[in-house]
Design an enzyme around this catalytic site. Structure first.
Site, mmCIF file in Angstrom:
data_model
loop_
_atom_site.group_PDB
_atom_site.id
_atom_site.type_symbol
_atom_site.label_atom_id
_atom_site.label_comp_id
_atom_site.label_asym_id
_atom_site.label_seq_id
_atom_site.Cartn_x
_atom_site.Cartn_y
_atom_site.Cartn_z
ATOM 1 N N GLY A 276 0.797 -1.215 0.000
ATOM 2 C CA GLY A 276 0.000 0.000 0.000
ATOM 3 C C GLY A 276 0.830 1.265 0.000
ATOM 4 O O GLY A 276 1.955 1.301 -0.529
ATOM 5 N N SER A 277 0.319 2.282 0.686
ATOM 6 C CA SER A 277 0.812 3.645 0.491
ATOM 7 C C SER A 277 2.275 3.879 0.847
ATOM 8 O O SER A 277 2.833 4.887 0.422
ATOM 9 C CB SER A 277 -0.042 4.611 1.294
ATOM 10 O OG SER A 277 -1.389 4.445 0.935
ATOM 11 N N ILE A 278 2.888 2.995 1.633
ATOM 12 C CA ILE A 278 4.313 3.280 1.902
ATOM 13 C C ILE A 278 5.108 3.197 0.597
ATOM 14 O O ILE A 278 6.194 3.736 0.493
ATOM 15 C CB ILE A 278 4.935 2.387 3.005
ATOM 16 C CG1 ILE A 278 4.822 0.913 2.689
ATOM 17 C CG2 ILE A 278 4.327 2.665 4.350
ATOM 18 C CD1 ILE A 278 5.578 0.046 3.690
#
Lengths: 560, 127
Positions: A276-278
């Site tokens: 995801g966003s990392i």
């Protein structure tokens, strides 16, 4: 015969009988003399002989005891795995008088003994049958007291892990014969088990204190949010050394047979996840490095982005035009997806390749997960990969890649083995110094006022990025099965350590207002770890804020 | 008996006796050495056990338990770290202002200029 004796006729010395006596005497004297000479010669020979030949066993060099398997220690020499002597009970069936009786008596010492199997084995005609391996001293005394003929002990070595479950995945475990089955034990099986390797212990880069801090904080959130699993590591971004590596649920390596496959699975190294966003950290760094994106750019994130049958939405929607820094600190998927289109699929792929995210990493463990990525690499893949969906990598790889975005742009492969000297020139440049400086500012801002606020620890200039990924289910993403993560780096003015914590399917609680995203469940844990490890690792608290964050204008001028 | 012969015999006896004592001493010493070597190996094994026990008794989990039971130690807060030993206040001297690492900015610290920093400093930067 007596009358012929010499003393009876002293007056006639020349008599023939006297001559005969004299001859005999001389013969006798010479015979005795000869024997005494022989004895004397032997005495001299023995006296002059070298003492080595007399007592051979006592001489030789100083004996060094070498265990069958070398120790594994942490970076400070704390024992993580060692071999200790223990006794095992075996039987010679030919000498056993009454197998059934012996089995009955032994079961008083070992209540869980399989009696029928033992009796069968004792009747099998073999000359050697293991009854029980690795007895405790009490059991040994009890068996001795039974006085059974045909049963004896053999000294064996047992692998002991004094730290219990703390290092279960990092160190691994061995089977009953001392062969490494997992982790470092398996990777270094030959070197550890080779007597020629000597007393040379394998020294890992792990630090028991840091490992415990990470393990302790992760166990808290793992239990509090009833997660299915958790992965975490602490990485030195300047050297690639792994200081801590924790995968939950874990197990006691002293009793590996009681561990379930779920417990044995190494989520840090073996597991690959859509994180995801990392992943946006990489998208932004690629954007800055290629020059396709600048801090002053912005993208429209006023409504979800429709691409074919996909709909790209934001977890923290602002529903307006967002500047590049805003896209990062509020973690906008819509913005990141559009940025990825400007960067281009080819650039994205080349950079991810350079970051080692498309191949299994070289790491000192046997069980290394292979990343999953789309083939063919379509436009929609480029857009989803920008925010970490559609590509699955291990947390270990992710940590090394994020480290490259903050340490000045150098990718340094992660390592678990302390080679004694600093690893210099081990890395390859992926991003420019300038792109890395921008990433440091953005990551710091994310913690100051973005999604990562809960990771802040005053004085240590924590920077980071949250990740909240929906887990892929059967054919679709599941909205309520999340993979929540936070990658934190400190201190941001001279990045030294990266802490990545990933929680698999956490459930929000009242304390988190039922949120279970990375900023709510993983970021506070990273903050707690930093609070604990920074003083141990000698990072002094800073008195001033990271200068670069002042130069970043976050909000668009039009925004109130 | 001639003195030369007597002296010679005495010498032989003395040499024999000396040799005997020498050899018996060597034998004793060698037995001692062999015993020492056995002890040495046993000690090395014991050392290994003690090292394992030391690691076990010093395992962080156990120390945490003991610390919770007998001490009131907590993780060090950044504000509790002083950067120089000279700044540690002493009992005998009147209390001097202590510069904690985080609380006091350095004199040459420029005031936060940009508006965005000012807006945020209220919540993020206050001591």
């Amino acid at each position: 015969v007596i009358t012929q004796g010499a003393p009876s006729q002293p007056s006639n010395p020349r008599s023939p009988s006297l001559e005969a006596v004299r001859t005999r005497l001389v013969i006798a004297v010479f015979a005795f003399l000869g024997v005494f000479l022989l004895l004397g010669a032997r005495l001299v020979e023995l006296g002059l002989s070298s003492p080595e030949r007399v007592a051979h066993a006592a001489t030789g060099g100083i004996p060094i005891y070498v265990a069958k398997r070398a120790d594994i220690t942490d970076r400070n020499g704390i024992v993580l795995a060692t071999n200790l002597e223990t006794s095992s009970l075996y039987a010679d069936p030919a000498k056993v008088l009454d197998a059934a009786d012996a089995a009955e008596k032994l079961s008083t010492v070992f209540p869980d003994l399989a009696k029928a199997e033992l009796v069968d084995a004792l009747h099998s005609g073999r000359r050697f049958v293991w009854v029980r391996r690795k007895l405790t001293p009490q059991q040994m005394v009890a068996v001795n007291a039974l006085g059974l003929p045909g049963f004896s002990f053999r000294t064996e070595e047992e692998r002991v892990y004094p730290q219990g479950p703390l290092f279960s995945h990092a160190v691994g475990f061995v089977d009953v014969d001392g062969r490494g089955l997992a982790g470092t034990e398996r990777y270094f099986d030959k070197a550890l088990g080779d007597p020629a390797y000597g007393e040379q212990d394998v020294r890992l880069t792990l630090d028991a204190r840091v490992q415990f801090a990470l393990h302790d904080e992760m166990k808290k959130v793992f239990a509090a949010y009833r997660a299915k699993g958790a992965a975490g590591l602490v990485l030195d971004v300047t050297t690639g050394e792994v200081l801590a590596l924790v995968s939950l649920p874990d197990f006691d390596p002293n009793l590996p047979s009681t561990a379930t496959p779920e417990q044995r699975f190494n989520r840090v190294v073996q597991g690959v996840y859509e994180l995801g966003s990392i992943f946006k950290t990489l998208t932004f760094a690629i954007g800055f490095d290629t020059g396709r994106i600048s801090m002053s750019d912005g993208y429209d994130a006023s409504k979800p982005l429709k691409v074919g049958k996909f709909l790209i939405r934001d977890d923290h929607p602002k529903n307006r035009f967002l500047t590049v820094p805003e896209i990062f600190i509020y973690s906008s998927n819509i913005g990141a997806a559009q940025m990825a289109l400007d960067i281009g699929a080819d650039n994205q792929r080349v950079y991810l390749e350079k970051l080692g995210l498309l191949t299994a990493p070289l790491f000192e463990m046997a069980e290394v997960g292979r990343p999953l990525y789309p083939d063919p690499w379509r436009e929609i893949n480029t857009m989803t990969i920008a925010y970490g969906h559609g590509i699955a990598v291990s947390p270990l790889q992710m940590a090394a890649a994020i480290a490259a975005t903050v340490n000045g742009g150098i990718l340094i492969p992660a390592t678990l083995v302390d080679e004694g000297e600093p690893r210099k020139d081990a890395g390859t440049r992926v991003f420019s110094e300038d792109a890395s400086a921008k990433m440091r500012a953005l990551m710091r801002l994310t913690v100051i006022e973005g999604t990562g606020k809960q990771a802040d620890v005053k004085g240590y200039l924590v920077g980071g990025k949250t990740g909240t990924a929906e887990k892929a289910g059967a054919g679709a993403y599941q909205e309520h099965a999340l993979l929540s993560s936070f990658a934190g780096v400190f201190p941001m003015d001279a990045p030294r350590y990266l802490i990545l914590i990933v929680l698999d399917e956490p459930t929000g609680t009242a304390a988190t207002f039922n949120y279970s995203g990375g900023g709510w469940v993983a970021a506070p844990a990273v903050g707690s770890v930093i609070l604990r490890i920074a003083p141990m690792l000698g990072v002094a608290p800073r008195q001033r804020e990271l200068v670069a964050v002042r130069d970043v204008v976050i909000h668009a001028a039009s925004n109130p | 008996m001639r003195p030369a012969l007597f002296n010679g015999l005495a010498l032989v006896v003395a040499a024999g006796a000396g040799l005997y004592f020498l050899k018996s001493t060597i034998e004793d010493r060698q037995q001692h050495l062999a015993a020492l070597k056995v002890d040495y190996v046993a000690d090395q094994k014991a050392l290994k056990v003690l090292k394992a026990e030391w690691a076990y008794l010093n395992s962080p989990e156990y120390l945490k338990e003991l610390s919770a039971r007998y001490l009131a130690l907590k993780p060090l807060a950044p504000g509790e770290v002083v950067l120089a030993a000279a700044e540690i206040p002493r009992k005998s001297e009147p209390a001097l202002p202590v510069t904690f690492a985080y609380q006091t900015p350095l004199p040459d610290e420029p005031a936060p200029a940009a508006s965005l920093v000012a807006a945020r400093s209220g919540k993020a930067d206050e001591p």
